[in-house]
Design an enzyme around this catalytic site. Sequence first.
Site, PDB file in Angstrom:
ATOM      1  CE  LYS A  94      22.330  -6.368 -30.326  1.00 27.32           C
ATOM      2  NZ  LYS A  94      21.482  -7.448 -29.763  1.00 27.32           N
ATOM      3  CG  HIS A 144      20.904  -2.585 -59.850  1.00 23.39           C
ATOM      4  ND1 HIS A 144      19.947  -3.485 -59.434  1.00 23.39           N
ATOM      5  CD2 HIS A 144      20.526  -1.363 -59.371  1.00 23.39           C
ATOM      6  CE1 HIS A 144      19.026  -2.842 -58.739  1.00 23.39           C
ATOM      7  NE2 HIS A 144      19.360  -1.562 -58.689  1.00 23.39           N
ATOM      8  NE  ARG A 192      14.544   4.944 -57.283  1.00 21.99           N
ATOM      9  CZ  ARG A 192      14.533   6.097 -56.624  1.00 21.99           C
ATOM     10  NH1 ARG A 192      13.529   6.899 -56.778  1.00 21.99           N
ATOM     11  NH2 ARG A 192      15.528   6.449 -55.838  1.00 21.99           N
ATOM     12  CB  THR A 193      16.091  -1.525 -55.560  1.00 23.93           C
ATOM     13  OG1 THR A 193      16.546  -0.686 -56.628  1.00 23.93           O
ATOM     14  CG2 THR A 193      16.451  -2.964 -55.853  1.00 23.93           C
TER      15      THR A 193
HETATM   16  C1  NCD Z   1      20.579   2.727 -58.783  1.00 24.98           C
HETATM   17  C2  NCD Z   1      21.479   1.947 -57.846  1.00 24.98           C
HETATM   18  O1  NCD Z   1      21.242   1.870 -56.638  1.00 24.98           O
HETATM   19  O2  NCD Z   1      22.426   1.407 -58.369  1.00 24.98           O
HETATM   20  N1  NCD Z   1      19.324   3.037 -58.271  1.00 24.98           N
HETATM   21  C3  NCD Z   1      18.345   2.101 -58.221  1.00 24.98           C
HETATM   22  O3  NCD Z   1      18.551   0.957 -57.888  1.00 24.98           O
HETATM   23  N2  NCD Z   1      17.126   2.493 -58.628  1.00 24.98           N
HETATM   24  C4  NCD Z   1      21.257   3.894 -59.340  1.00 24.98           C
HETATM   25  C5  NCD Z   1      21.791   4.941 -58.418  1.00 24.98           C
HETATM   26  O4  NCD Z   1      21.809   4.817 -57.208  1.00 24.98           O
HETATM   27  O5  NCD Z   1      22.231   5.946 -58.965  1.00 24.98           O
END
Ligand code: NCD
Length: 342
Positions: free
Chosen positions: A109, A161, A81-82
């Site tokens: 490398k 995040h 998603r991100t």
């Molecule tokens: C989250 C992450 O990567 O921190 N997912 C995300 O970015 N949508 C949460 C997770 O991985 O559980």
Amino acid sequence: MVNKASKPTDSMIGHDTWNIQLDANGQLKHFLTTEGLSTEILTRILDTAESFASINEQHVKKVPLLRGKTIANLFFEASTRTRNTFELAAKRLSADVLNINISTSATSKGETLLDTLQNLQAMQCDMFVVRHGESGASHYIANRVAPHICVINAGDGSHAHPTQAMLDMFTIRRNKGDDFGKLRVAIVGDVLHSRVARSQIHALNILNTGDVRVIAPKTLLPTGIEDMGVGVYNNMEAGIQDADVVIMLRLQKERMQGALLPSEQEFYRMYGLTEERLKSAKSDAIVMHPGPINRGVEIESSVADGKQSVILDQVTYGISVRMAVMSMVLGREPETNGETIE
Ligand code: NCD
């Protein structure tokens, strides 16, 4: 049509004036964490995202706001998603996007992170979007890049995040209105390892949320979590009682050292969000999850797919919120009256 960012005010700078996220005028330069930012900046991200939401519903989903800018996506950890919504956000703003595949890049490398970054700087990149397994990685990078480069944290270890937290705030505001003061928000599960939960808690507090709660077994709560201004519950039913928003977290098994849990089945029995349990929350409560979801581990399938779930809306809103953050750090915000974006 772009406008120059408005004059900064004290409240925009927030309590953390040394914050490297802000430039000398108090404007967002990097987006590394929600911690220490002001209500005004977070609200401006949400308002700017709102102005982009309509573009994402048009037949031609594109505006020329970041034309001529080059954005490098550097993902040292897995992402669906991100990474993809950052790429779509950049493309919808007409930026050029480089997706650096770390497993096939010179990192494999033996090239150091700083050498990789210097090479991308030599290609005249304007922004790095970074996901990394080490907490603090994006701060480290932001402190070392050339002054014109902006850094956005797409997740660093279990630290932060911030764009996920802001798309979550956007989802809450869209569903529950802009008065966070009247809301009870419950965050459930592996808070200990969750960068999402940390960034959400800071953002919810900055937006003056009435009641923020975390619900987890003691082994999945960080020590001192109470000091973050949240109510702490070990019992799921008590914790989600009358909640307006229930946010489920994934068990971060890749970050767990040793046995913090008896078993996934036991976790689900105690903390899984089932249809039956959801009845403890308000009848119009929304159910959120940052994804990826583990059906039958933290959430019952019928709840994840049910009418109270806004999990896929979170993904959609992620594009508008990332467009907002990218345009803000580059000082190219649209007029936010919704009509002046070309
Ligand atoms: C989250 C992450 O990567 O921190 N997912 C995300 O970015 N949508 C949460 C997770 O991985 O559980």
